[in-house]
Design an enzyme around this catalytic site. Sequence first.
Site, short mmCIF file in Angstrom:
data_model
loop_
_atom_site.label_atom_id
_atom_site.label_comp_id
_atom_site.label_asym_id
_atom_site.label_seq_id
_atom_site.Cartn_x
_atom_site.Cartn_y
_atom_site.Cartn_z
N GLY A 290 25.74 26.44 39.76
CA GLY A 290 26.30 26.75 40.17
C GLY A 290 27.15 27.32 41.36
CG ASP A 291 31.34 28.84 42.28
OD1 ASP A 291 30.93 29.79 42.98
OD2 ASP A 291 32.50 27.80 43.20
CB ALA A 292 29.03 30.53 37.03
#
Length: 286
Positions: free
Chosen positions: A187-189
């Site tokens: 989700g926040d790569a």
Amino acid sequence: MSAREAVERLLGVPVTGVRRSSGAVFLVTAEGRGVLVAKEGIGPGATDAEAAGLRWLGEHGDVPVPHVHAHDDEWIVMDYVAPTYPEEGAAEAFGRGLARLHLRGAPAYGSPPPGGPVDAWMGIAPMRNEASADWPSFYAAHRVLPYVRMCVDQGLYDGEQAAVFERVCDRMPSLAGPAEPPARLHGDAWSGNVHWARGAVWLIDPAAHGGHRETDLAMLQLFGTPLLGHILGAYEEAAKDMDAPLTDGWRERVQLHQLFPLLMHAAVFGGGYARQALRAAEAALR
């Protein structure tokens, strides 16, 4: 409560040393536990979301994640993994592992990790994980429009500019490409959360939820992840081997999937991110 007090209370062992790493993150030496990371939550539910996300992402060992020792409403304590340098072999192994991780699936688009809160966080921005029937409606309602409204309230967009994003949301079902099952997303790569260590790539600081796997791939491309070509090449090959190839046109949809992180950054940091998000929305409509 200090990091020392939090770790001693959560783990029940003496702390022998503490130093600030960055922001609300501390490196702590605890008796019998070695070096740990003690991280203070950014807001309500943040530590619950991070702990649940790391456990969910690490459930099958597809990609290494730090082990969570304990957490409460204010602090999370996990293993410290010392950074090293990017390596081609590690990049390719990460690409294959990420493909496997995505295909572990999720109960629904927008579903939080098991035990994770609906109201979570991405960095310092609030993020709502609410299960939805399909990806286009989830992405529009919970990843694009709330941040457009935040930007409008701050005077970053006028009505005409906000309407560009609304058109994207109206057309989301046709822009999104072929439907596919919900993926298990980090989700926040972005590159800062792709952590090179011990000859591998570790994932840290998740904003985990059920989503579209192209979202993680788009995030990898947003801020210059090292050895990106090796990661994506290995990912594509592994996805094909698992009979789940990326669908045609995925590279053309990158900017659509980058709208959320760009809008989130615009709402928090303003300036150039607002312009970049608007350009991405315009590109997605072409």
